[in-house]
Design a protein around this motif. Structure first.
Motif, short mmCIF file in Angstrom:
data_model
loop_
_atom_site.label_atom_id
_atom_site.label_comp_id
_atom_site.label_asym_id
_atom_site.label_seq_id
_atom_site.Cartn_x
_atom_site.Cartn_y
_atom_site.Cartn_z
N LYS A 62 0.97 -1.34 -0.13
CA LYS A 62 0.26 0.07 -0.08
C LYS A 62 1.07 1.40 -0.44
O LYS A 62 1.75 1.63 0.96
CB LYS A 62 -0.50 -0.27 1.21
CG LYS A 62 -2.52 -1.22 1.40
CD LYS A 62 -2.52 -0.95 2.18
CE LYS A 62 -3.87 -2.25 2.44
NZ LYS A 62 -4.59 -2.35 4.36
N ILE A 63 1.21 1.75 -1.22
CA ILE A 63 1.79 3.27 -1.12
C ILE A 63 1.19 4.22 0.23
O ILE A 63 2.74 4.82 0.05
CB ILE A 63 1.49 3.74 -2.54
CG1 ILE A 63 2.04 3.06 -3.76
CG2 ILE A 63 2.30 4.73 -2.65
CD1 ILE A 63 1.58 3.60 -4.82
N TRP A 80 -2.90 6.60 -7.56
CA TRP A 80 -1.35 7.30 -6.77
C TRP A 80 -0.03 6.32 -7.34
O TRP A 80 0.78 6.86 -6.86
CB TRP A 80 -1.41 6.32 -5.28
CG TRP A 80 -2.25 6.86 -4.72
CD1 TRP A 80 -2.98 8.37 -3.98
CD2 TRP A 80 -3.59 6.73 -3.66
NE1 TRP A 80 -3.67 8.33 -3.49
CE2 TRP A 80 -4.29 8.06 -3.22
CE3 TRP A 80 -4.23 4.98 -3.07
CZ2 TRP A 80 -5.20 7.23 -1.90
CZ3 TRP A 80 -4.91 5.09 -2.61
CH2 TRP A 80 -5.50 5.85 -1.82
N CYS A 81 0.15 5.58 -8.11
CA CYS A 81 0.70 4.15 -8.68
C CYS A 81 1.94 5.16 -10.33
O CYS A 81 3.36 4.92 -10.05
CB CYS A 81 0.38 3.20 -9.34
SG CYS A 81 -0.34 2.13 -8.66
N ASN A 118 -4.16 0.37 -5.62
CA ASN A 118 -3.96 1.79 -4.98
C ASN A 118 -3.86 2.89 -6.26
O ASN A 118 -3.01 3.71 -6.36
CB ASN A 118 -1.69 2.23 -5.20
CG ASN A 118 -1.75 0.68 -3.77
OD1 ASN A 118 -1.23 1.52 -2.43
ND2 ASN A 118 -0.14 -0.05 -4.56
#
Length: 276
Positions: A12-13, A57-58, A48
């Motif tokens: 999880k970023i 978010w990637c 993500n």
């Protein structure tokens, strides 16, 4: 195979360095990571990804890593219930993020799926056709296939360029022995394909067990003794915030090229000694 050296899995970023992609990249650079593996899909869905605000978010992390010479790969937990749609989202993520490698994480759900062999074959065929031959594919699954015969090993490995077994020595303290056994088991002639092995070691805690710095050191040394081209660790957030930091530091300070631990600068060592 397009990666070598050390790499780390990110789940999880937003849990890693507060989601700060620059800090993640700086730490990866300092640790000498050649690659970072980011979860980009879960089943038939992107991962993500902030669905409420439609923010991926990637994207920023992939770009930041790549701009700093670290290769971002994607990884995808697959269930086997809808292989066509799982392959579709995998292809979308590879192309949308311009990923140079993709990891298929097939575990417990694939053991329960009734038509798992057909599902794995369809998923891999669709994925390979969609991303082309130039994108390396890897399988991430159990370390001892003899204990998990339900997994459709051949259907996955026949289309994979790399095998990334999860060599997690949970409740044990013999990572070198377990890694050696993993390599020997996958060399069995019962497998129709024998892609190169890039093992994933343990850098986490679970059910009261925690990987230690000395165990991680042994794991790294064994990967080099076995002449494996690269290695990974699971998982960034746990290694940075949930277990003693010396595990992360051991991985960071291990020089892959020389197969030795880098000695800190004299001034740094002096300050560390004062602090201790």
């Amino acid at each position: 195979m397009s990666i070598g050296g050390k790499g780390f899995f990110i789940w999880k970023i937003q849990n890693c360095e507060g989601g700060d992609v620059k800090k993640i990249t700086q730490l990866a650079n300092k640790a000498g990571f050649s690659h970072v593996l980011i979860k980009v899909a879960n089943g038939i869905w992107k991962y993500n990804y902030d669905w409420e605000n439609q923010v991926d978010w990637c994207i920023d992390l992939v770009e930041e890593l790549r701009d700093n010479g670290i290769e971002p790969w994607g990884w995808h937990y697959v269930f086997g219930e809808d292989p066509v749609r799982e392959a579709r989202v995998a292809i979308e993520r590879v192309k949308g993020l311009d990923l140079k490698g993709y990891v298929i994480d097939a575990e417990a759900h694939y053991k329960r799926e009734k038509h798992r062999h057909e599902a794995a074959e369809r998923f891999m065929q669709d994925l390979r056709k969609g991303v082309g031959k130039h994108v390396p594919l890897a399988l991430s699954s159990y370390r001892f296939p003899s204990l998990h015969p339900e997994i459709p090993w051949n259907q996955f490995l026949l289309e994979c360029d790399i095998n990334m077994p999860q060599v997690y020595w949970i409740r044990s303290h013999n990572p070198g022995e377990q890694l050696d056994k993993t390599v020997r088991e996958f060399a069995s002639p019962k497998f129709k394909a024998h892609p190169p092995i890039i093992p994933t070691g343990a850098a986490f805690t679970e059910h009261g067990w925690t990987a230690t710095a000395s165990e991680v050191q042994e794991f790294l040394e064994t990967t080099r003794t076995l002449n494996l081209e690269a290695t990974n660790f699971w998982e960034w957030h746990s290694a940075r915030e949930r277990i003693p930091i010396d595990v992360w530091e051991t991985i960071r300070d291990y020089d892959w090229e020389s197969g030795s631990t880098l000695k800190p600068d004299v001034a740094v060592a002096y300050i560390q000694a004062l602090n201790s």
